[in-house]
Design a protein around this motif. Structure first.
Motif, PDB file in Angstrom:
ATOM      1  N   GLU A 192      15.299  20.657 -42.923  1.00  0.00           N
ATOM      2  CA  GLU A 192      16.200  21.652 -43.501  1.00  0.00           C
ATOM      3  C   GLU A 192      16.445  21.363 -44.979  1.00  0.00           C
ATOM      4  O   GLU A 192      16.692  20.232 -45.375  1.00  0.00           O
ATOM      5  CB  GLU A 192      17.535  21.634 -42.762  1.00  0.00           C
ATOM      6  N   ILE A 193      16.344  22.409 -45.784  1.00  0.00           N
ATOM      7  CA  ILE A 193      16.652  22.289 -47.202  1.00  0.00           C
ATOM      8  C   ILE A 193      17.979  22.979 -47.441  1.00  0.00           C
ATOM      9  O   ILE A 193      18.202  24.102 -47.010  1.00  0.00           O
ATOM     10  CB  ILE A 193      15.551  22.914 -48.083  1.00  0.00           C
ATOM     11  N   GLY A 194      18.852  22.273 -48.125  1.00  0.00           N
ATOM     12  CA  GLY A 194      20.156  22.826 -48.464  1.00  0.00           C
ATOM     13  C   GLY A 194      20.577  22.319 -49.821  1.00  0.00           C
ATOM     14  O   GLY A 194      19.837  21.606 -50.498  1.00  0.00           O
ATOM     15  N   GLU A 195      21.779  22.679 -50.212  1.00  0.00           N
ATOM     16  CA  GLU A 195      22.281  22.246 -51.508  1.00  0.00           C
ATOM     17  C   GLU A 195      23.341  21.174 -51.311  1.00  0.00           C
ATOM     18  O   GLU A 195      24.235  21.307 -50.488  1.00  0.00           O
ATOM     19  CB  GLU A 195      22.863  23.425 -52.275  1.00  0.00           C
ATOM     20  N   ARG A 196      23.198  20.094 -52.055  1.00  0.00           N
ATOM     21  CA  ARG A 196      24.168  19.010 -52.042  1.00  0.00           C
ATOM     22  C   ARG A 196      24.326  18.522 -53.471  1.00  0.00           C
ATOM     23  O   ARG A 196      23.334  18.262 -54.148  1.00  0.00           O
ATOM     24  CB  ARG A 196      23.682  17.877 -51.134  1.00  0.00           C
ATOM     25  N   ASP A 197      25.547  18.447 -53.928  1.00  0.00           N
ATOM     26  CA  ASP A 197      25.832  18.007 -55.296  1.00  0.00           C
ATOM     27  C   ASP A 197      25.084  18.853 -56.330  1.00  0.00           C
ATOM     28  O   ASP A 197      24.619  18.334 -57.354  1.00  0.00           O
ATOM     29  CB  ASP A 197      25.493  16.524 -55.492  1.00  0.00           C
ATOM     30  N   GLY A 198      24.954  20.138 -56.037  1.00  0.00           N
ATOM     31  CA  GLY A 198      24.317  21.047 -56.982  1.00  0.00           C
ATOM     32  C   GLY A 198      22.806  20.997 -57.010  1.00  0.00           C
ATOM     33  O   GLY A 198      22.175  21.643 -57.850  1.00  0.00           O
ATOM     34  N   LEU A 199      22.193  20.232 -56.096  1.00  0.00           N
ATOM     35  CA  LEU A 199      20.741  20.111 -56.055  1.00  0.00           C
ATOM     36  C   LEU A 199      20.199  20.547 -54.703  1.00  0.00           C
ATOM     37  O   LEU A 199      20.791  20.255 -53.668  1.00  0.00           O
ATOM     38  CB  LEU A 199      20.315  18.658 -56.301  1.00  0.00           C
ATOM     39  N   ARG A 200      19.052  21.231 -54.729  1.00  0.00           N
ATOM     40  CA  ARG A 200      18.374  21.558 -53.468  1.00  0.00           C
ATOM     41  C   ARG A 200      17.678  20.304 -52.976  1.00  0.00           C
ATOM     42  O   ARG A 200      16.983  19.642 -53.749  1.00  0.00           O
ATOM     43  CB  ARG A 200      17.366  22.688 -53.667  1.00  0.00           C
ATOM     44  N   GLN A 201      17.887  19.980 -51.701  1.00  0.00           N
ATOM     45  CA  GLN A 201      17.283  18.767 -51.159  1.00  0.00           C
ATOM     46  C   GLN A 201      17.218  18.845 -49.644  1.00  0.00           C
ATOM     47  O   GLN A 201      17.811  19.725 -49.033  1.00  0.00           O
ATOM     48  CB  GLN A 201      18.058  17.535 -51.604  1.00  0.00           C
ATOM     49  N   PHE A 202      16.476  17.908 -49.066  1.00  0.00           N
ATOM     50  CA  PHE A 202      16.414  17.821 -47.614  1.00  0.00           C
ATOM     51  C   PHE A 202      17.753  17.268 -47.140  1.00  0.00           C
ATOM     52  O   PHE A 202      18.113  16.144 -47.474  1.00  0.00           O
ATOM     53  CB  PHE A 202      15.268  16.907 -47.160  1.00  0.00           C
ATOM     54  N   VAL A 203      18.468  18.040 -46.330  1.00  0.00           N
ATOM     55  CA  VAL A 203      19.816  17.622 -45.932  1.00  0.00           C
ATOM     56  C   VAL A 203      19.806  16.508 -44.893  1.00  0.00           C
ATOM     57  O   VAL A 203      20.801  15.797 -44.743  1.00  0.00           O
ATOM     58  CB  VAL A 203      20.671  18.823 -45.442  1.00  0.00           C
TER      59      VAL A 203
END
Length: 120
Positions: A19-30
């Motif tokens: 899953e790719i999501g946004e964390r701390d303003g960055l798109r990343q693998f959650v």
């Protein structure tokens, strides 16, 4: 050109392992590990399964992690130290890399077939 590949969308969809999501303003693998050590240590769950086959020698995950864990305190590596690893593709290369990362070092991987001038 803004169309998303349907297979990519499925593999990275919410609830999937990738899953790719946004964390701390960055798109990343959650679901990704917080750091490389956490990712590597997750492999311990494979226990007595074969990890490395080199010729006739076979090592399990348990054996590799035990070897790595014994090596870490012998290296004297401090967090952030750069550690050159220059050897052929062997079991010991993997152990050296894993021990360097575990100790907090930064592995500087050198081509063992390089000339002396290139290695310097």
């Amino acid at each position: 050109m803004n169309e998303v590949d349907p297979l990519f969308a499925k593999v990275t969809a919410p609830g999937s392992p990738f899953e790719i999501g946004e964390r701390d303003g960055l798109r990343q693998f959650v679901n990704a590990s917080a750091d490389l050590n956490a990712l590597i240590d997750a492999a311990r769950r494979h226990g007595d399964k074969t990890f490395i086959v080199e010729g006739e020698r076979r090592l399990t995950f348990d054996q590799v992690f035990a070897w790595r864990d014994r090596l870490v305190p012998l290296l004297g590596i401090k967090h952030g130290d750069r550690v050159a690893i220059c050897m052929r593709n062997r079991t010991e290369w993997i152990i050296a890399y894993l021990a360097t990362v575990k100790a907090g070092g930064v592995a500087a991987l050198l081509n063992s077939r390089g000339s002396p001038a290139e290695l310097v």
